[in-house]
Design an enzyme around this catalytic site. Structure first.
Site, PDB file in Angstrom:
ATOM      1  N   ARG A 172      36.749  37.032  38.774  1.00 49.78           N
ATOM      2  CA  ARG A 172      36.168  38.353  39.059  1.00 49.78           C
ATOM      3  C   ARG A 172      36.876  39.348  38.149  1.00 49.78           C
ATOM      4  O   ARG A 172      37.780  38.986  37.395  1.00 49.78           O
ATOM      5  CB  ARG A 172      36.231  38.735  40.551  1.00 49.78           C
ATOM      6  CG  ARG A 172      37.292  38.132  41.392  1.00 49.78           C
ATOM      7  CD  ARG A 172      38.689  38.587  41.082  1.00 49.78           C
ATOM      8  NE  ARG A 172      38.767  40.030  41.032  1.00 49.78           N
ATOM      9  CZ  ARG A 172      39.638  40.720  40.338  1.00 49.78           C
ATOM     10  NH1 ARG A 172      40.558  40.109  39.600  1.00 49.78           N
ATOM     11  NH2 ARG A 172      39.635  42.037  40.337  1.00 49.78           N
ATOM     12  N   GLY A 173      36.451  40.606  38.250  1.00 49.16           N
ATOM     13  CA  GLY A 173      36.930  41.595  37.288  1.00 49.16           C
ATOM     14  C   GLY A 173      35.955  41.618  36.122  1.00 49.16           C
ATOM     15  O   GLY A 173      35.593  40.563  35.584  1.00 49.16           O
ATOM     16  N   ALA A 174      35.536  42.825  35.721  1.00 46.08           N
ATOM     17  CA  ALA A 174      34.424  42.950  34.776  1.00 46.08           C
ATOM     18  C   ALA A 174      34.604  42.134  33.491  1.00 46.08           C
ATOM     19  O   ALA A 174      33.720  41.350  33.120  1.00 46.08           O
ATOM     20  CB  ALA A 174      34.188  44.433  34.477  1.00 46.08           C
ATOM     21  N   ARG A 218      26.269  38.833  39.678  1.00 41.54           N
ATOM     22  CA  ARG A 218      26.907  40.076  40.142  1.00 41.54           C
ATOM     23  C   ARG A 218      26.290  41.243  39.367  1.00 41.54           C
ATOM     24  O   ARG A 218      26.303  41.250  38.133  1.00 41.54           O
ATOM     25  CB  ARG A 218      28.428  40.020  39.938  1.00 41.54           C
ATOM     26  CG  ARG A 218      29.064  38.916  40.778  1.00 41.54           C
ATOM     27  CD  ARG A 218      30.546  39.130  40.976  1.00 41.54           C
ATOM     28  NE  ARG A 218      30.814  40.249  41.849  1.00 41.54           N
ATOM     29  CZ  ARG A 218      32.030  40.762  42.022  1.00 41.54           C
ATOM     30  NH1 ARG A 218      33.068  40.278  41.374  1.00 41.54           N
ATOM     31  NH2 ARG A 218      32.217  41.775  42.845  1.00 41.54           N
ATOM     32  N   GLN A 277      41.874  42.667  46.827  1.00 46.55           N
ATOM     33  CA  GLN A 277      42.294  42.289  45.476  1.00 46.55           C
ATOM     34  C   GLN A 277      43.639  42.915  45.110  1.00 46.55           C
ATOM     35  O   GLN A 277      44.384  42.356  44.302  1.00 46.55           O
ATOM     36  CB  GLN A 277      41.237  42.730  44.443  1.00 46.55           C
ATOM     37  CG  GLN A 277      39.947  41.937  44.499  1.00 46.55           C
ATOM     38  CD  GLN A 277      38.901  42.640  45.328  1.00 46.55           C
ATOM     39  OE1 GLN A 277      39.216  43.311  46.320  1.00 46.55           O
ATOM     40  NE2 GLN A 277      37.650  42.502  44.949  1.00 46.55           N
ATOM     41  N   ASP A 330      33.974  48.875  36.319  1.00 48.91           N
ATOM     42  CA  ASP A 330      32.958  47.835  36.173  1.00 48.91           C
ATOM     43  C   ASP A 330      31.821  48.300  35.286  1.00 48.91           C
ATOM     44  O   ASP A 330      31.129  47.488  34.671  1.00 48.91           O
ATOM     45  CB  ASP A 330      32.441  47.407  37.541  1.00 48.91           C
ATOM     46  CG  ASP A 330      33.507  46.574  38.222  1.00 48.91           C
ATOM     47  OD1 ASP A 330      34.425  47.171  38.810  1.00 48.91           O
ATOM     48  OD2 ASP A 330      33.458  45.339  38.108  1.00 48.91           O
ATOM     49  N   ASN A 352      33.542  51.652  40.008  1.00 48.59           N
ATOM     50  CA  ASN A 352      34.683  50.744  40.171  1.00 48.59           C
ATOM     51  C   ASN A 352      34.741  50.350  41.647  1.00 48.59           C
ATOM     52  O   ASN A 352      33.927  50.795  42.469  1.00 48.59           O
ATOM     53  CB  ASN A 352      35.983  51.419  39.705  1.00 48.59           C
ATOM     54  CG  ASN A 352      37.130  50.427  39.589  1.00 48.59           C
ATOM     55  OD1 ASN A 352      36.989  49.381  38.957  1.00 48.59           O
ATOM     56  ND2 ASN A 352      38.253  50.722  40.201  1.00 48.59           N
ATOM     57  N   LYS A 353      35.698  49.527  41.969  1.00 48.62           N
ATOM     58  CA  LYS A 353      35.818  48.971  43.320  1.00 48.62           C
ATOM     59  C   LYS A 353      35.721  50.045  44.403  1.00 48.62           C
ATOM     60  O   LYS A 353      36.255  51.147  44.245  1.00 48.62           O
ATOM     61  CB  LYS A 353      37.162  48.233  43.415  1.00 48.62           C
ATOM     62  CG  LYS A 353      37.460  47.558  44.732  1.00 48.62           C
ATOM     63  CD  LYS A 353      36.354  46.658  45.218  1.00 48.62           C
ATOM     64  CE  LYS A 353      35.964  45.602  44.211  1.00 48.62           C
ATOM     65  NZ  LYS A 353      34.706  44.892  44.597  1.00 48.62           N
TER      66      LYS A 353
HETATM   67  C1  LIG Z   1      39.550  45.101  34.428  1.00 51.14           C
HETATM   68  S1  LIG Z   1      38.583  44.926  35.737  1.00 51.14           S
HETATM   69  C2  LIG Z   1      37.889  46.442  36.285  1.00 51.14           C
HETATM   70  C3  LIG Z   1      37.108  46.217  37.499  1.00 51.14           C
HETATM   71  O1  LIG Z   1      36.319  45.081  37.337  1.00 51.14           O
HETATM   72  C4  LIG Z   1      38.002  46.100  38.734  1.00 51.14           C
HETATM   73  O2  LIG Z   1      38.664  47.308  38.932  1.00 51.14           O
HETATM   74  C5  LIG Z   1      37.149  45.776  39.911  1.00 51.14           C
HETATM   75  O3  LIG Z   1      36.580  46.643  40.535  1.00 51.14           O
HETATM   76  C6  LIG Z   1      36.963  44.344  40.206  1.00 51.14           C
HETATM   77  O4  LIG Z   1      36.068  44.113  41.259  1.00 51.14           O
HETATM   78  P1  LIG Z   1      35.795  42.639  41.748  1.00 51.14           P
HETATM   79  O5  LIG Z   1      34.810  42.800  42.866  1.00 51.14           O
HETATM   80  O6  LIG Z   1      37.109  42.081  42.189  1.00 51.14           O
HETATM   81  O7  LIG Z   1      35.216  41.876  40.586  1.00 51.14           O
END
Ligand SMILES: CSC[C@@H](O)[C@@H](O)C(=O)COP(=O)(O)O
Length: 377
Positions: A53-55, A90, A201, A242, A252-253
């Protein structure tokens, strides 16, 4: 980044092209397990259930997903089917679409016999670029931290949300790249890690990777963030993204927006670290960003390690209580002090982004079609 002292990346292809290896992030922080993905369907599953996960890492995994698809079948229909399956996993991180479009643009003009090798090569290039971009973000963000350190004359108290670190990318992270750079430069700092309910996370992943690297940090409940800012305990906030819209709005999250509001009320600088592939130049504002809705179970239940040391999940809520789980929110550009990109720091605005990415000028209007499914995504 180091895991148990060993330099490690979050995703690695096997030399024979049979699979890619990932760290199964659903098992962290209590288990460090490597998982092999041997088909595009396994890559899609890993993205969906958030083993990765993470963009940026979502984009990298999708790119390798198309390389795995090529192992099975290199014809156009198979590649389109794999891309269509991967894009569904996603919706919010634009890196997913970016990586798939880049892979298809590279592969489709080639003869099917040339595609397999080209796919592995292109996916690896995406990963190398991610590492370089994050290192550059680290260098630019370091100067912000250094300036605060010099002004303050003591340890810098930095807050972050979710995990925008090494685990969210191929290496180094986005929001945490400046933290690692400052730590390596000998700047005293302490990181407030907000737990990031519902998937935690922050508590599970950011705390784990900072601990692995030896960076001082403290985990807080999400709800403690505003209080700490009011008490003068936060010098700056850096989060990831994201998707950044062309006007500088940031998805973002979930919970990022509340932190930005509290930061503004308390005069705390609020920075967003994002590489070029996280910027959606085709999207005029954050209003158009699709917000992923995830399963209610992520809210009603919580996972952890029990007293016997086993991984377990327990229910938090009454049996009949419904729950809602929007996974991201949008922070308006006006609340963002600056965007830390691989090309430097800019204002969160169309002018700021145009200044750093002049070649994207033509993309500031919506494109009619995407190579995925032959239609817009
Ligand atoms: C460098 S990653 C930036 C974002 O992807 C991060 O802050 C985030 O929101 C991740 O969400 P996730 O749902 O864990 O994929």
């Amino acid at each position: 980044m180091r895991v148990h002292g060993i330099p490690t990346r979050t995703i690695q292809p096997l030399a024979d092209g049979s699979a890619v290896e990932i760290i199964d992030q659903t098992r962290l922080p209590h288990r460090y397990e490597i998982k092999r993905l041997a088909s595009w369907q396994e890559a899609a599953e890993a993205i969906s259930v958030m083993r990765v996960r993470g963009a940026p890492l979502i984009g990298a995994t999708a790119a390798y997903g198309l390389a795995l698809a090529c192992q099975a079948d290199t014809n156009d229909t198979a590649l389109h089917a794999a891309a269509a399956g991967l894009i569904e996993t996603r919706p919010t991180a634009v890196n997913l679409r970016w990586a798939l479009e880049r892979m298809l643009s590279r592969l489709l003009p080639l003869a099917p016999g040339q595609r397999r090798e080209a796919a592995w090569h292109e996916a690896a290039a995406i990963c190398e670029e991610d590492v370089a971009q994050n290192q550059a973000i680290g260098r630019h963000g370091l100067e912000i931290i250094r300036a605060i350190h010099q002004r303050k004359g003591g340890a810098v108290n930095l807050m972050t949300h979710c995990n925008a670190g090494w685990l969210a990318t191929v290496d180094w992270g986005t929001a945490l790249a400046p933290v690692y750079a400052a730590f390596e430069a000998g700047i005293a700092l302490d990181v407030w890690v907000s737990e990031t309910r519902p998937r935690n996370q922050g508590a599970a992943l950011t705390a784990w990777e900072l601990e692995q690297h030896g960076v001082p940090h403290t985990v807080i409940a999400d709800n403690a963030a505003g209080h700490l800012m009011q008490k003068g305990e936060v010098d700056l906030i850096i989060v990831g993204a994201d998707r950044v819209a062309a006007n500088g709005d940031v998805a973002n999250k979930i919970g990022t927006y509340l932190k930005a509001l509290a930061a503004r009320d308390n005069g705390v600088p609020f920075y967003v670290a994002a590489p070029g592939p996280s910027i959606d130049f085709r999207l005029a504002s954050g209003a158009g960003i699709p917000i992923e809705q995830r399963a209610a179970r992520e809210v009603t239940h919580i996972a952890g390690r029990d007293v016997e040391g086993e991984l377990a999940e327990v229910q938090l809520t009454p049996d009949a209580s419904p729950a809602l789980n929007p996974a991201f929110d949008v922070t308006p550009a006006r609340l963002v002090t600056g965007l830390i990109t691989e090309r430097g720091v800019c204002a969160a605005s169309t002018a700021g982004l145009r200044g750093l990415y002049p070649e994207e000028g033509a993309n500031f209007i919506p494109l009619p079609t995407s190579p995925i499914n032959g239609g817009g995504v």
